[in-house]
Each structure stands twice: as structure tokens, then as C-alpha cells.
Design an enzyme around this catalytic site. Structure first.
Site, short mmCIF file in Angstrom:
data_model
loop_
_atom_site.label_atom_id
_atom_site.label_comp_id
_atom_site.label_asym_id
_atom_site.label_seq_id
_atom_site.Cartn_x
_atom_site.Cartn_y
_atom_site.Cartn_z
N PHE A 1 0.80 -1.23 0.00
CA PHE A 1 0.00 0.00 0.00
C PHE A 1 0.83 1.28 0.00
CE2 PHE A 1 -2.26 -3.38 2.40
CZ PHE A 1 -3.22 -3.67 1.44
N GLU B 1 7.39 1.15 -0.55
CA GLU B 1 8.01 1.80 -1.70
C GLU B 1 9.42 2.24 -1.33
OE1 GLU B 1 5.61 4.66 -3.87
OE2 GLU B 1 7.35 5.47 -4.93
N ARG C 1 1.61 15.83 -5.68
CA ARG C 1 0.40 15.12 -6.12
C ARG C 1 -0.83 15.67 -5.37
NH1 ARG C 1 -1.30 10.53 -9.15
NH2 ARG C 1 0.80 10.10 -9.90
N GLU D 1 -4.91 2.72 -7.02
CA GLU D 1 -5.14 3.71 -5.97
C GLU D 1 -6.49 4.45 -6.03
OE1 GLU D 1 -1.31 5.34 -7.35
OE2 GLU D 1 -1.00 5.88 -5.25
N PHE E 1 -1.07 8.67 -2.56
CA PHE E 1 0.16 9.45 -2.64
C PHE E 1 -0.10 10.96 -2.57
CE2 PHE E 1 4.34 10.44 -4.73
CZ PHE E 1 5.14 9.52 -4.08
#
Ligand code: MTE
Ligand code: HPA
Ligand code: MOS
Length: 785
Positions: A252, A256, A334, A738, A368
């Protein structure tokens, strides 16, 4: 049966079966490749792999203070503990002591003299067993000189404590447009953080090889970055390190960047001890020592007309980044790119402050930054609707981006060419019975003093591509073996989202063979190098394309071979139903593979893909950061109990545009899961820190993720039947990972409606997220606070 050159029995025209049906590998609802293994417990995760006989285990010791200088670290009792092999501190790291993913060198593997958050790793203990390592770590005597700590966004903002420079995105003269707007409204909303709560926590196993090489088996969305950072910490070239990921038990976004630290610690200890080393964090340590979703403070100042049409808006975004930048830069970007959500905002200014706090460094989390940006504008729309006494859906519609023309250009000057929200909203409004149910709810609320209901329909538009343009590249490796079975590898990682099966479907479709003939294999830096993280929902878009390119190279060679060998024009050759047909002739795919091998045709190829058309200039905040947008909309109906503050989502209807769905079964799973995860973020998942900056909600006993009981009794998920990506993506599909999370904003908005109905309609409740029972009660009793 061996194949003899010159005598090809399967090319006998008598045998030719002209009625072969095309195998439909793409667009079919194929089960997740690991589904059976998931439910029977046979899917292997790092901690399930057979352990080498000489495996050692390690555990970390962490800081008790949020901000302090270490004046003394006495590790003698730890070192002397029976079964302890060695203790690793910052000074023992031969290469760089750094886990920064963006090369800022702003976050160490192990603290070096200065601690910056409670829970920061200070040292690692290597021992015969995991429990010895854990116990020994507790014996360390660390002395600190406490320093003043910044623990919240407001303080960081006031002190100008930032991890990166503030950023402003602007279009038009907002000040004069605000001043001349017929109506104006100011307000604020805060959004909470969120722990990833992947079922499989952070884990790595490092296996030393020859010549100081190391193999890392880990649970990471980004094997190439783990490889690079491990190499840097060891002071070795990247080719000394191989990283492999078969699957993650959920990520999720939490893997990353966050997997690297543990992989590095295991690698350093494997390198010095010469033994394989495993590290697996406890849930509590995982929650305290790894980053989460950024919590945001959002302020707005909006000018609009009597119909509710927005004329100008100014946003302030302040986000808690924690001690280092990590991915906060692109996350804050973002959030800015999604502060319009689906609406045209003619004059807009967004000021984004990337706050540095003495808390764990926050990181990627599904969406994000997008979800936070969207909560801001959806709150504004709800506020405008309440001020004007309008149905919020009417205000949403009025402000939607047009399909073309001036009102289809985003604040960052990208023209939206694929807006399907007008159709989606109309269809969903009808299929969900929104208007009728809204009237029923109004009637119900008039006669129900304790239970109040609310309903809301919210859209979501989400930009697809990494906003960091160079990350939009992917590679794949495909082999066809002599028996016609296929080995598939690509740079994407599996975290449960169904990437592997989708890419396998693409390759099987290309060769027209049964899906079972395609072997899904672990992601490995030795097979496909220099990959990007599997993130930004772009996994299938990018790896699907790369794998198809590899398969097409092989297919092209096979076509040439068949054409030449049997003197048939290429246009008369087709791959269908595990066979190749060439004019009058046909042979099975397996026979073809063997024949090609005998003829010395290469049956292995790499494939590469770079997303076209995208560009973005961070200096001017303009460009086309996204190849396209994913769209969806949801209607949520909730009930709140005005005595206890509890809320219940009773019915949810979702319509989502996944383009042409590569796999509707996987996609519906992603929509349902994403929505529920978003609802958890917005209603029940609450992170609390004490006055010393220590996380107090670090276990499922105190941190409430949604469970099956929180799933709405009526949950209707539809993939939009007319969906088709106008960009040439893989089979015209669209990303899914997402965006569904953001559809849960409808739950929060519906709770707002329910509270507003209790409060007499016109007063906007100052409901922040998460809308816990406490938060709802506080809104219901504003005077008591
Ligand atoms: N689904 C499951 N089951 N587990 C996960 O960890 N991660 C989400 C989403 N769906 C996740 C998931 C996130 S944050 C992203 S970016 C995408 O999957 C990544 O995969 P994709 O690009 O293949 O969609
Ligand atoms: N999404 C997810 N991960 C990322 C991005 C993004 O846009 N940019 C860099 N890492
Ligand atoms: Mo997802 S937050 O892009 O890993």
C-alpha cells in the site's frame, strides 16, 4: 515426440483443425494466480522460506526520545548476552549510512549521535535466535540530552521547519478574483495520517555469496532501490547485490521506500558475519519505526457566485513529513495536482509547506497525497452547498470540468481530454436512486432525533503516471522453452493487487496459449535491471507493455521462421488456441518452439516501455505530468448515532471507469479493497502521539482498521461498461490500484450531511478526518468542544 527436420507431421493439411477458437486471455475474470495459495497458506512470503542451517537473526534497538543527542550508548550488557554474536552501530557501516530515496542524505540507517524521532533505530543486534536478539536489545543503556522537539504541523509551520522548500502553484490573480466574488468563505480541514497495516510486516533475509556478493530476499515494492542502497551501505558496486521479491503480504505504498532500511541492516550483518541473516519487525516496532500517510492541514479561502460556481480559491497545504524528505516532495506535489479533484478552478493558488517534525518520516500511501488534496476541495464544495442551501451534487456538477474548451484545463495547464464524469455521474445518480433516497433521508431525519442519516455522491479523477517523469519506464524478460512453456519476468512487484496475473494474461494473449503455460516468476534485479517502484498505480500499464514488447519480439522471430520454412506469407500465419496456423498447415505452439530451437532461433527477449507524451517542469509547475486520468464516482449512505457518535455506512454504490478491464475480477477486488481502506482512513484509523512524540496507537488493540463488519451491508460495485482508454495503453485498460480509495470521501461527506441535519442544516460541521465517534460527538456539541 522429437521433431525431425524436413518431416513435420503436424503440418499435414489433413490434421488441420480450421475451427480453432481464439483464447480469450485478456478481458476475462481470471482468478488471482496466488488466490488458492493465499487461502491455503501455501503462498511463500520471506518469513515462510526454508531457513538455511546457519541462519542468524537480528533485531533493532530504538530511540525513546523524539529529539535528543546521544551522550552515551553502553552496549556492553547487550554484547555479553548469551547467544549474541555482534552489535552493529552507525560507526560500523563501511559505506554510506543513508536510506534517502532521493539522494538528499537526510536519513540514516542507524542514528549517528543525533536522534530525531521516538522509534528511530540506533543499533542492531545479531544473535542465534530472534528472541535473544530482541531481549539483548532491551539491555542497552542509552543516555540522551533531550532537545526541543517539533511534534505537530502548526508548530512546524510557525517555526518554518521544512524538509523541502515551500512550493506555490498558481493560475490567475486569486486575490482580486476573491475580492470581487459575490460570495466568499474561509475554512480549514485536517486529514489524519494512516498506518499501512500490511498483514506481512517489514522483513528481509540476506544471504552472503562468493566474493562478498549478497542476495536479499525481501518484501519491497522497489527491489532496484533496495539493491542500490544496500550496495552503497556496503561500499560495493551495485552488481554485487541481487534483490528478489516473490510477493508482498500487502504494501500500500508502505514498502516503496520503507523496506530498504531493514534489508541494509540484514546485508551489513550478513557481510560481516559471513552467515545468512534475517530481520522481521514486530507489529509495534513496525508501526513506530516506519513512515505512514502524511497528515495534512488544509486551509481554504474560496469565492463563488450565487449558483455555487467557484470563481477563485486559495489553498494552504501543510503536511507532516517527519524528519526527512523521503517521498514527501512528489507526495506534496500530487496533493497539489489533486486539489481540483474533478472541478475547474479558474483562479487558484496553492501554497504547499512540507513540514519537518520530530516524528517518523512519512511516506507513500495509496493515493500518494491525492486523497488529501481531494478532501480539501470536496469539503469546500460541501461548505458552498450548505451556505446556499443546495444539494451538494448540484454544486459538484456545476463545477465539473467541461469535456472540452477553456474549462477543461487543470491548474498545471494540462488539458483534460478524457473526462467521462458527466456520463458517470448521470448513470450513478440514476442507478443508485440518489435523488429519491435523499428525499427519503430528509423525511427520516425529521422524525428521528437520535439516528441521523446522510447521503453523498462524490467523484474522483486521478492522474496516472509518476509525476517524476523519468520513473515512467519498465522492463521485462520473456523466455519460451523448447516444450512451449513460457517464463515471464518483469520489473513489477506483486503486493496482492494482481499485477502478475494481468501481465501473464497479456503474454498468454500475445502467444495465444493457455494462461497455465506462462510461469509467473519472482521479481529479480538480476533479470530486469534499473526498475522503478511498483507504484503510482502504473504497474500493469508499464510492465504489461514491456512484457508485450518482449513477447512480440519472439513472436516476430517465430513468424519469420514459419513463413520461411513453409513458404507461407506472414499475413497467412496466425497464432490461435495453442497453435500456429500457416495457410493450410498448423502445428502446436510446443512443436513450433522445438522446431524454432532446432533451427537456432532465439526464444528469449527483453522488452522495454517508456510512457509517451508526458512532461512536467517543476520550476513552472506546468506540463503534462499524467498520460491520462482514471475516473470513478461513489454514493455512500451513512447513519450516525447522535448519542454515541458512532457511524455506520449502510449502502455504497460505485461506478468506476477502468477502461477496458484486463481482469474484471481483480479490478472489482481493487475497487472494494481500496474503498474500504479509504473509509478506514476517513472514519476509524487514528494515530495518536503522546506529549513526548511517542506513538501510542501501535497495535491493532488501539489502531482500528476496518474489518468485514465495517463493510456496507449493501455494496454495489460496477465497472463502467463503456470504459475505453483513449490513450493507447495496454489493451486500452486503465489503472486501478489507488483511485478507488478516494471514492471513500463520499462516506465522510455523508457523515457531514448527517451531522448537519442534526445541527439544523445551515451550519457546517467542522468535521476533520478521521470521523471517529469522538470527532462526531465534538461536532454535535460544538460548545462543549
Ligand atoms: N492492493 C493490494 N491487495 N495490496 C497492496 O499493497 N497497493 C496499492 C494498490 N493496490 C496494494 C493494492 C498501491 S499503493 C498501488 S500504487 C498499486 O496497488 C500498485 O500496483 P499496480 O500499479 O500494479 O496497480
Ligand atoms: N506515485 C507513487 N510513487 C511515486 C510517485 C508517484 O507519483 N513519484 C515518485 N514516486
Ligand atoms: Mo502506491 S502509494 O503509489 O505505492
Amino acid at each position: 515426440m522429437g521433431l525431425r527436420m524436413g518431416s513435420c507431421p503436424m503440418l499435414d493439411p489433413e490434421n488441420t483443425n480450421r475451427t480453432r477458437q481464439k483464447i480469450q486471455n485478456v478481458f476475462s475474470a481470471v482468478t488471482h494466480d496466488s488466490a488458492g495459495k493465499h487461502v491455503s497458506g501455501t503462498a511463500l512470503y520471506v518469513d515462510d522460506l526454508p531457513e538455511p542451517g546457519n541462519l542468524l537473526h537480528c533485531y533493532i534497538g530504538t530511540s525513546e526520545y523524539a529529539h535528543a543527542r546521544i551522550t552515551n550508548m553502553d552496549l556492553s550488557a547487550t554484547r555479553q548476552y548469551k547467544g549474541v554474536i555482534q552489535v552493529l552501530t552507525a560507526g560500523d557501516i563501511p559505506g554510506s549510512n543513508d536510506i534517502s530515496p532521493v539522494h538528499l542524505h537526510d536519513e540514516p540507517v542507524l542514528a549517528d549521535g543525533l536522534v530525531q524521532f521516538a522509534g528511530q533505530p540506533l543499533f542492531a543486534v545479531l544473535a542465534e535466535t530472534r528472541s535473544i536478539a530482541r531481549q539483548a536489545a532491551q539491555l542497552a543503556k542509552v543516555e540522551y540530552e533531550e532537545l526541543p522537539a517539533i511534534l505537530d504541523i502548526e508548530t512546524a509551520l510557525a517555526d518554518k521547519s521544512f524538509v523541502l522548500d515551500p512550493h506555490i502553484l498558481q493560475r490567475g490573480d486569486t486575490q482580486s478574483a476573491l475580492a470581487s466574488a459575490p460570495r466568499r468563505l474561509q475554512g480549514e480541514v485536517t486529514t489524519g495520517g494512516q498506518d499501512h497495516f500490511y498483514l506481512e510486516g517489514q522483513v528481509s533475509m540476506a544471504l552472503p555469496g562468493e566474493d562478498g556478493d549478497v542476495l536479499i530476499l525481501t518484501s519491497s515494492q522497489h527491489p532496484s532501490e533496495v539493491q542500490l542502497l544496500v550496495a552503497h551501505s556496503l561500499g560495493k558496486p551495485v552488481n554485487a547485490v541481487t534483490v528478489e521479491v516473490r510477493r508482498m503480504g500487502g504494501a500500500f505504498g508502505g514498502k516503496e521506500t520503507q523496506a530498504a532500511q531493514w534489508a541494509i541492516i540484514a546485508a551489513l550483518l550478513a557481510d560481516t558475519s559471513g552467515c545468512p541473516v534475517k530481520i522481521r519487525l514486530d507489529r509495534d516496532d513496525d508501526m513506530c519505526s516506519t513512515g505512514k500517510r502524511h497528515d495534512f492541514l488544509i486551509r481554504y479561502d474560496v469565492g463563488y457566485d450565487a449558483d455555487g460556481r467557484i470563481q477563485a480559491i486559495e489553498f494552504l497545504h501543510a503536511l507532516r513529513c517527519g524528519i526527512s524528505a523521503d517521498l514527501s516532495g512528489p507526495i506534496a506535489d500530487r496533493a497539489m495536482f489533486h486539489s481540483d479533484n474533478a472541478y475547474y478552478l479558474p483562479n487558484i493558488k496553492i501554497a504547499s509547506y512540507r513540514c519537518k517534525t520530530n516524528t517518523v518520516s512519512n511516506t507513500a500511501f495509496r493515493g500518494f497525497g491525492g486523497p488529501q488534496g481531494m478532501v480539501g476541495i470536496e469539503r469546500v464544495i460541501d461548505a458552498i452547498a450548505q451556505q446556499l442551501g443546495l444539494d451538494p451534487l448540484a454544486v459538484r456538477r456545476l463545477n465539473l470540468y467541461d469535456k472540452d474548451g477553456k474549462r477543461s484545463i487543470t491548474p498545471y495547464r494540462m488539458k483534460i481530454r478524457d473526462n467521462v464524469l458527466h456520463e458517470l455521474l448521470t448513470e450513478l445518480e440514476e442507478s443508485s436512486g440518489y435523488q429519491q433516497r435523499r428525499r427519503q433521508i430528509e423525511a427520516f431525519n425529521r422524525h428521528s432525533p437520535v439516528i441521523k442519516k446522510g447521503i453523498a455522491l462524490t467523484p474522483a479523477k486521478f492522474g496516472i503516471s509518476f509525476t517524476t517523469t523519468f520513473l515512467n519506464q519498465a522492463g521485462a524478460l520473456v523466455h519460451v522453452y523448447k516444450d512451449g512453456s513460457v517464463h515471464l519476468n518483469h520489473g513489477g512487484t506483486e503486493m496482492g493487487q494482481g499485477l502478475m496475473i494481468k501481465v501473464a494474461q497479456v503474454v498468454a494473449e500475445e502467444f495465444q496459449i493457455d494462461l497455465e503455460r506462462v510461469k509467473i516468476t519472482a521479481t529479480n534485479t538480476g533479470k530486469v535491471p534499473n526498475t522503478s517502484a511498483t507504484a503510482a498505480s502504473a504497474g500493469t500499464d508499464m510492465n504489461g507493455m514491456a512484457a508485450r514488447a518482449a513477447a512480440r519480439k519472439i513472436k516476430k522471430r517465430l513468424l519469420k521462421f514459419v513463413s520461411k520454412r513453409f513458404d507461407v506469407d506472414k499475413s497467412a500465419i496466425s497464432f490461435v488456441d495453442n497453435h500456429v496456423q500457416a495457410g493450410e498447415f498448423e502445428m502446436s505452439f510446443a512443436e513450433l518452439a522445438e522446431a524454432a530451437w532446432l533451427a537456432r532461433i532465439s526464444l528469449s527477449a527483453t522488452g522495454f516501455y517508456r510512457t509517451p507524451k508526458i512532461n512536467y517542469d517543476p520550476q513552472t509547475s506546468t506540463g503534462r505530468p499524467f498520460l491520462y486520468f482514471a475516473y470513478g464516482a461513489a454514493v455512500s449512505e451513512v447513519e450516525i448515532d447522535c448519542l454515541t457518535g458512532e457511524s455506520l455506512t449502510t449502502r455504497v454504490d460505485i461506478l468506476y471507469d477502468v477502461g477496458k478491464s484486463l481482469n474484471p475480477a481483480i479490478d472489482i477486488g481493487q475497487i472494494e479493497g481500496g474503498f474500504i481502506q479509504g473509509a478506514g482512513w476517513l472514519t476509524s484509523e487514528e494515530l495518536c502521539w503522546d506529549s513526548k512524540g511517542r506513538l501510542t496507537t501501535h497495535a491493532p488493540s488501539t489502531y482500528k482498521i476496518p474489518t468485514i463488519g465495517d463493510t456496507p451491508a449493501s455494496f454495489n460495485v460496477q465497472i463502467w461498461k463503456k470504459g475505453r482508454n483513449r490513450e493507447k495503453t495496454i489493451y486500452r485498460s486503465k489503472a486501478i490500484g489507488e483511485p478507488p480509495l478516494m471514492l471513500a470521501i463520499s462516506v465522510h461527506s455523508a457523515i457531514n450531511q448527517a451531522i448537519a441535519s442534526k445541527l439544523g442544516g445551515q451550519i457546517l460541521p467542522a468535521l476533520n478526518t478521521p470521523a471517529t465517534p469522538e470527532a462526531i460527538l465534538t461536532c454535535l456539541h460544538p460548545k462543549e468542544g
